[in-house]
Design an enzyme around this catalytic site. Sequence first.
Site, PDB file in Angstrom:
ATOM      1  N   CYS A 106      -0.545 -20.633  28.197  1.00  0.00           N
ATOM      2  CA  CYS A 106      -1.442 -21.807  28.580  1.00  0.00           C
ATOM      3  C   CYS A 106      -2.683 -21.832  27.893  1.00  0.00           C
ATOM      4  O   CYS A 106      -3.087 -22.958  27.266  1.00  0.00           O
ATOM      5  CB  CYS A 106      -1.272 -22.299  29.803  1.00  0.00           C
ATOM      6  SG  CYS A 106       0.247 -22.550  30.563  1.00  0.00           S
ATOM      7  N   ARG A 142       6.529 -26.644  30.821  1.00  0.00           N
ATOM      8  CA  ARG A 142       5.776 -26.943  29.784  1.00  0.00           C
ATOM      9  C   ARG A 142       6.452 -28.104  28.989  1.00  0.00           C
ATOM     10  O   ARG A 142       7.210 -28.079  28.089  1.00  0.00           O
ATOM     11  CB  ARG A 142       5.910 -25.635  28.862  1.00  0.00           C
ATOM     12  CG  ARG A 142       4.775 -25.415  27.904  1.00  0.00           C
ATOM     13  CD  ARG A 142       4.827 -24.207  27.057  1.00  0.00           C
ATOM     14  NE  ARG A 142       4.972 -22.940  27.836  1.00  0.00           N
ATOM     15  CZ  ARG A 142       3.823 -22.474  28.585  1.00  0.00           C
ATOM     16  NH1 ARG A 142       2.631 -23.099  28.239  1.00  0.00           N
ATOM     17  NH2 ARG A 142       3.888 -21.379  29.124  1.00  0.00           N
TER      18      ARG A 142
END
Length: 199
Positions: free
Chosen positions: A40, A115
């Site tokens: 991330c 995601r």
Amino acid sequence: MGQKAPDFTVNTSKGPVTLSSYRGKWVLLFSHPGDFTPVCTTEFIAFTERYKDFQALGVELLGLSIDSVYSHIAWIRDIKEHFGIEIPFPIIADIDKEVARQYNLIDEKSGATVRGVFIIDPNQIVRWMIYYPAETGRNIDEIIRVIKALQFNWERKLATPANWQPGQEGIEGAPSTVDASLKRDGEPGVKTWYLKFVK
């Protein structure tokens, strides 16, 4: 996809945000599994490095996870300290998972956000969505390519072929009657009655 994006009012790293206030603009809403995680972090750096490209396309970025706003603030500060990158877009603090549930972004096993990527058009319609595996970072070039393809469709009402890049030909919709298909014979860009390229 093709449906109206669920509206929301949320707290973010830049204060309260309401999705409907972005009406008239393109929006990239993307979720991440968690703050202070390696994949991330690389993604947020990559989004920031391409932020001017998104702005040039008239696209507003909205990040999202179920972390608190304080976690977001600490992570943003950490990224700036260690990488010299200042995150310019809001990150939604969806601690009650309300937005994540609306957009089907919850990983049932971990309970964290997946995601995900959503492109929302100026009429607040979801035009594209994709989910990446937790261990696979997003391809920013491909996201930008899809945005350009959707904007090309928005402006020209043409579809785009495989591997399309800006400046290349689009595809006109297939005829819906025999007569219309016959009228296409011999037209420029026609490969067969159902496939016509248009510059």
